[in-house]
Design a protein around this motif. Sequence first.
Motif, PDB file in Angstrom:
ATOM      1  N   UNK A   1      71.837   9.496  36.132  1.00 22.45           N
ATOM      2  CA  UNK A   1      70.976   9.384  37.310  1.00 22.45           C
ATOM      3  C   UNK A   1      69.521   9.180  36.915  1.00 22.45           C
ATOM      4  N   UNK A   2      69.083   9.852  35.869  1.00 16.72           N
ATOM      5  CA  UNK A   2      67.716   9.642  35.368  1.00 16.72           C
ATOM      6  C   UNK A   2      67.532   8.202  34.902  1.00 16.72           C
ATOM      7  N   UNK A   3      68.526   7.681  34.196  1.00 13.52           N
ATOM      8  CA  UNK A   3      68.454   6.298  33.718  1.00 13.52           C
ATOM      9  C   UNK A   3      68.426   5.318  34.884  1.00 13.52           C
ATOM     10  N   UNK A   4      69.326   5.474  35.822  1.00 11.40           N
ATOM     11  CA  UNK A   4      69.380   4.514  36.935  1.00 11.40           C
ATOM     12  C   UNK A   4      68.150   4.613  37.823  1.00 11.40           C
ATOM     13  N   UNK A   5      67.500   5.755  37.827  1.00 10.22           N
ATOM     14  CA  UNK A   5      66.275   5.915  38.597  1.00 10.22           C
ATOM     15  C   UNK A   5      65.107   5.168  38.002  1.00 10.22           C
TER      16      UNK A   5
ATOM     17  N   UNK B   1      72.154  -0.024  26.410  1.00  6.29           N
ATOM     18  CA  UNK B   1      72.263   0.145  24.952  1.00  6.29           C
ATOM     19  C   UNK B   1      71.038   0.848  24.385  1.00  6.29           C
ATOM     20  N   UNK B   2      69.868   0.498  24.877  1.00  5.77           N
ATOM     21  CA  UNK B   2      68.635   1.106  24.390  1.00  5.77           C
ATOM     22  C   UNK B   2      68.558   2.581  24.777  1.00  5.77           C
ATOM     23  N   UNK B   3      68.986   2.897  25.981  1.00  3.99           N
ATOM     24  CA  UNK B   3      68.901   4.271  26.468  1.00  3.99           C
ATOM     25  C   UNK B   3      69.987   5.170  25.883  1.00  3.99           C
TER      26      UNK B   3
ATOM     27  N   UNK C   1      79.502   9.274  28.517  1.00  9.10           N
ATOM     28  CA  UNK C   1      78.397  10.070  27.992  1.00  9.10           C
ATOM     29  C   UNK C   1      78.891  11.446  27.544  1.00  9.10           C
ATOM     30  N   UNK C   2      79.847  11.997  28.257  1.00  5.84           N
ATOM     31  CA  UNK C   2      80.417  13.280  27.852  1.00  5.84           C
ATOM     32  C   UNK C   2      81.112  13.144  26.496  1.00  5.84           C
ATOM     33  N   UNK C   3      81.866  12.086  26.327  1.00  5.75           N
ATOM     34  CA  UNK C   3      82.604  11.881  25.074  1.00  5.75           C
ATOM     35  C   UNK C   3      81.662  11.590  23.917  1.00  5.75           C
ATOM     36  N   UNK C   4      80.754  10.646  24.090  1.00  9.31           N
ATOM     37  CA  UNK C   4      79.895  10.199  22.989  1.00  9.31           C
ATOM     38  C   UNK C   4      78.790  11.192  22.630  1.00  9.31           C
TER      39      UNK C   4
END
Length: 68
Positions: free
Chosen positions: A59-63, A18-20, A43-46
């Motif tokens: 991928x950046x977030x999960x990293x 939610x924060x990201x 993410x594509x839709x929003x």
Amino acid sequence: MNSDILAGKWKQLTGKVKAAFGKLTDDDIARAQGNAEVMTGLLQVRYGYTNEQASKAWNDFTGTIDDS
């Protein structure tokens, strides 16, 4: 973070998601359950991202998430 670990810790990680990605709704996050394909689609839709942009953002977030 490994996708299996991510799915297993999904409830704990929803606040970080939610924060990201503030444009995602609680329903979006609940529906995704940590699934990368679902998340990139959301993410594509929003955000209006291309598939590549959405994949990179996820991928950046999960990293950034600690595996422990």
